[in-house]
Write an enzyme that holds these catalytic residues in place. Sequence first.
Site, mmCIF file in Angstrom:
data_model
loop_
_atom_site.group_PDB
_atom_site.id
_atom_site.type_symbol
_atom_site.label_atom_id
_atom_site.label_comp_id
_atom_site.label_asym_id
_atom_site.label_seq_id
_atom_site.Cartn_x
_atom_site.Cartn_y
_atom_site.Cartn_z
ATOM 1 N N LYS A 94 0.814 -1.215 0.000
ATOM 2 C CA LYS A 94 0.000 0.000 0.000
ATOM 3 C C LYS A 94 0.854 1.275 0.000
ATOM 4 O O LYS A 94 2.063 1.227 0.241
ATOM 5 C CB LYS A 94 -0.942 -0.032 1.206
ATOM 6 N N THR B 119 -4.894 -7.514 10.671
ATOM 7 C CA THR B 119 -5.229 -6.251 10.005
ATOM 8 C C THR B 119 -4.808 -5.049 10.840
ATOM 9 O O THR B 119 -4.263 -4.080 10.317
ATOM 10 C CB THR B 119 -6.746 -6.192 9.720
ATOM 11 N N ARG C 288 2.795 -6.322 9.033
ATOM 12 C CA ARG C 288 2.040 -5.223 9.635
ATOM 13 C C ARG C 288 2.628 -4.794 10.975
ATOM 14 O O ARG C 288 2.624 -3.603 11.297
ATOM 15 C CB ARG C 288 0.572 -5.592 9.747
ATOM 16 N N HIS D 194 -2.039 -5.567 1.541
ATOM 17 C CA HIS D 194 -3.311 -6.271 1.336
ATOM 18 C C HIS D 194 -2.971 -7.646 0.803
ATOM 19 O O HIS D 194 -2.030 -7.803 0.027
ATOM 20 C CB HIS D 194 -4.177 -5.535 0.300
ATOM 21 N N ARG E 138 -1.077 -14.540 4.233
ATOM 22 C CA ARG E 138 -1.833 -13.957 5.346
ATOM 23 C C ARG E 138 -1.052 -14.076 6.655
ATOM 24 O O ARG E 138 -1.083 -13.171 7.491
ATOM 25 C CB ARG E 138 -3.221 -14.573 5.433
ATOM 26 N N PHE F 97 -15.951 3.089 6.436
ATOM 27 C CA PHE F 97 -14.555 3.441 6.138
ATOM 28 C C PHE F 97 -14.245 3.488 4.642
ATOM 29 O O PHE F 97 -13.115 3.792 4.252
ATOM 30 C CB PHE F 97 -13.600 2.455 6.822
#
Length: 143
Positions: A11, A93, A104, A117, A87, A59
């Site tokens: 991202k 998340t 993350r 993502h 994942r 959102f």
Amino acid sequence: MAIERTFSIIKPDAVAKNHIGAIYNRFESAGLKIIASKMVQLSKEQAEGFYAEHSARPFFGALVSFMTSGPVMVQVLEGENAVLANREIMGATNPAEAARGTLRADYAASIDENAVHGSDAVESAAREIAYFFSADEVCPRTR
């Protein structure tokens, strides 16, 4: 174990912080092969189309705005149980809940700017791959 393909986005926040190479290293170190990759600047229409399943969520507008705020890297990953493997590499998340050593936990600033993502199933991976790549842009690596 099944060889699968999954779709991934690095991202705008992670691209802006020059984390592309480090993230690619994590993919490859986990046994995933990058079989397609490109940098794109998403238009509002592209972001809205890609995230259409979230259009009714509160959102959605902020997500579209964030995803169009700078370039992203889109890639197709291939490997054993690629969807689950990616994942696990990404982590939760919310980076505050992500396990130590996940993308993350290491590269995301917040739940809104969470660095990456990844597809959640083989079926969504196929749809997401087709959204960004034509069949001739995907190069299986047989060696």
